[in-house]
Write an enzyme that holds these catalytic residues in place. Structure first.
Site, PDB file in Angstrom:
ATOM      1  N   HIS A 448       2.859 -64.777  61.921  1.00  0.00           N
ATOM      2  CA  HIS A 448       1.468 -65.008  61.533  1.00  0.00           C
ATOM      3  C   HIS A 448       0.685 -65.792  62.586  1.00  0.00           C
ATOM      4  O   HIS A 448      -0.543 -65.958  62.455  1.00  0.00           O
ATOM      5  CB  HIS A 448       1.411 -65.746  60.188  1.00  0.00           C
ATOM      6  CG  HIS A 448       0.263 -65.317  59.328  1.00  0.00           C
ATOM      7  ND1 HIS A 448      -0.845 -64.656  59.804  1.00  0.00           N
ATOM      8  CD2 HIS A 448       0.041 -65.461  57.993  1.00  0.00           C
ATOM      9  CE1 HIS A 448      -1.691 -64.413  58.827  1.00  0.00           C
ATOM     10  NE2 HIS A 448      -1.179 -64.894  57.699  1.00  0.00           N
ATOM     11  N   ARG A 449       1.343 -66.257  63.630  1.00  0.00           N
ATOM     12  CA  ARG A 449       0.613 -66.913  64.715  1.00  0.00           C
ATOM     13  C   ARG A 449      -0.216 -65.898  65.509  1.00  0.00           C
ATOM     14  O   ARG A 449      -1.276 -66.234  66.038  1.00  0.00           O
ATOM     15  CB  ARG A 449       1.578 -67.626  65.673  1.00  0.00           C
ATOM     16  CG  ARG A 449       2.308 -68.821  65.076  1.00  0.00           C
ATOM     17  CD  ARG A 449       3.319 -69.374  66.037  1.00  0.00           C
ATOM     18  NE  ARG A 449       4.359 -68.393  66.370  1.00  0.00           N
ATOM     19  CZ  ARG A 449       5.372 -68.640  67.206  1.00  0.00           C
ATOM     20  NH1 ARG A 449       5.467 -69.820  67.794  1.00  0.00           N
ATOM     21  NH2 ARG A 449       6.269 -67.709  67.432  1.00  0.00           N
TER      22      ARG A 449
END
Length: 477
Positions: A448-449
């Site tokens: 999710h970065r």
């Protein structure tokens, strides 16, 4: 007399190479040669296991094996000499093989000594050609010590009191317990003092089972009055046997150790998000059946995984931002313009993830051939470290185990992993009616970065749409 210069010119040493990217050690699984064997340039002499895979090592010169420096089961640092080769046999008397560094010779009782003239096998096994006796230990000769330990164990098993002069565990007269190097290493890994282990091997030699028995939790029994009967005297041996069957301790090393470290690092470094979709794959299964009959696919294995892999490659082409990596050191997102497609494979040594290089450029027949080769190589334990490096996105097919879905952990350095569940015949609404259809569940985990919810959802939706209508492989490609 051979001089040091002549010896150096005559004998060449082969060191443990770095068979992967930056690996520092490897375990010798198997020797394919013994001292006295003739070898040629390029001949495989041993198989080693690194933190990534099992690899066969070829010797880079011709000659006769003079010495094996380490026995099987030993973990050796990169750069250490593992074998010495006589490259000029017959040019003079060869010096006696040097003692293997940091290795302990197996103690062979005199009664079991090898006959004179027999070629020794691995360093640390057997005895040198010049002698049929092992090095005497402090206090007494080897044979009485071994006999004393064996007599004690046999007496214990027969239900008789052991002779007062023969200890049941430990070493006679304060000497070193009898055990082979791999057993000593196992004891060291488990934190077991060999002097406290009851030997059951021939002539008082401690076996691996003895060490595991000593490592198992002691069986607690209520304190009772001494019973001189034979049944009572058999109790200690029975307790050890019972304990040894309740647990098995396996040292964590090699591929299993690397997997554990990688999964922990990935799980606690990359913020994982997993999304799910259930999809009707009936048309995909029909396509698989048709492709099996197609002459252009002759000689390659066609299965649902092939179509799923192609579907993921098309989805990545439509959403290229998902094919990226997070560079923590430089605080950059590295977008990849190629796809090295990883396929998670369960092997006897543990889970490995080899990848198909430049999978995005392959036709369907080429992709099928690459998948077949990847699976065969992995099952044979021949996957090279290079084949597992540089992956960008991975597929894990948990459906082969009958599992519906899962939340897969990212392969370190990758941005996404697709889990494929079991394909099952289920009731499904198709064209307004409930019918039996082939259905599966897909799960996409992503970092999710660098992959937000919208991008991850688009990729998963595209894969599902292609599997529902495989003709999109043509219209979207």
């Amino acid at each position: 007399m051979t001089t040091m210069t002549e010896t150096s010119a005559r004998f060449r040493e082969f060191k443990m190479p770095d068979v992967g990217e930056g690996l520092t050690e490897a375990e010798i699984l198997k020797w394919f040669v013994q001292p006295g064997d003739t070898v040629t340039d390029g001949q495989v002499v041993c198989e080693v296991e690194t933190a990534k895979a099992a690899v066969e090592l070829p010797i880079p010169f011709d000659g006769v094996v003079h010495e094996l420096r380490f026995p099987e089961g030993t973990t050796v640092d990169v750069g250490q000499v593992i074998i010495a080769i006589d490259v000029a046999p017959g040019s003079g008397d060869a010096p006696a093989p040097a003692a293997a560094p940091a290795q302990e010779p197996v103690e062979v009782p005199e009664a079991e000594a090898e006959p004179k003239g027999r070629t020794p096998v691995l360093v640390g096994y057997g005895v040198a050609e010049s002698s049929t006796k092992r090095r005497p230990r402090k206090g007494a000769s080897a044979a009485p010590e071994a006999a004393a330990v064996a007599a004690a164990v046999q007496a214990e098993l027969n239900g008789h009191a052991a002779p007062a002069a023969a200890p049941v565990a430990g070493a006679p007269d304060g000497g070193r317990p009898l055990a082979k190097p791999p057993v000593r290493k196992l004891a060291k890994d488990l934190g077991i003092d060999l002097a406290t282990v009851v030997p059951t091997g021939k002539d008082g030699v401690i076996t691996r089972e003895d060490v595991h028995a000593a490592a198992a939790p002691a069986v607690t029994a209520p304190v009772a009055a001494p019973d001189p009967s034979p049944a009572a005297s058999e109790a200690p041996a029975a307790a050890v046997a019972s304990a040894s069957t309740r647990e098995t301790r396996i040292p964590v090393k090699g591929v299993r150790k690397a997997i554990a470290q990688a999964m922990v690092g990935s799980a606690f470094t990359a913020p994982h998000v997993t999304e799910f979709v259930t999809v009707d794959v009936t048309r995909t299964m029909k396509l698989v059946a048709e492709l099996k009959e197609d002459k252009d696919m002759a000689g390659v294995r066609v299965n649902p995984l092939l179509i799923i892999a192609k579907a993921l490659l098309v989805a990545i082409k439509r959403n290229p931002e998902v094919n990226a990596a997070w560079d923590e050191a430089n605080q950059e997102i590295v977008q990849k313009h190629y796809v090295n497609l990883g396929i998670a494979a369960a092997t006897p040594r543990g889970l490995i993830v080899p990848n198909i290089k430049d999978a995005h450029d392959k036709t369907l027949p080429q992709l099928a051939a690459a998948l077949g080769e990847l699976v065969t190589t992995a099952r044979d334990g021949k996957t090279s470290p290079a084949a597992m490096a540089g992956g960008t996105v991975t597929i894990t097919n948990v459906g082969v185990f009958g599992v519906d879905t899962g939340t897969p952990i990212l392969n370190p350095g990758e941005s996404a992993i697709l889990a494929v569940g079991a394909i099952k015949l289920q009731p499904w609404v198709h064209k307004g009616k409930v019918k039996a259809r082939q259905v599966t569940t897909l799960a996409l985990s992503f970092d999710h970065r660098l992959v937000d919810g919208e991008l991850g959802s688009k990729v998963l939706a595209d894969v599902a749409a292609i599997l529902e209508q495989p003709k999109r492989l043509i219209t979207w490609a």
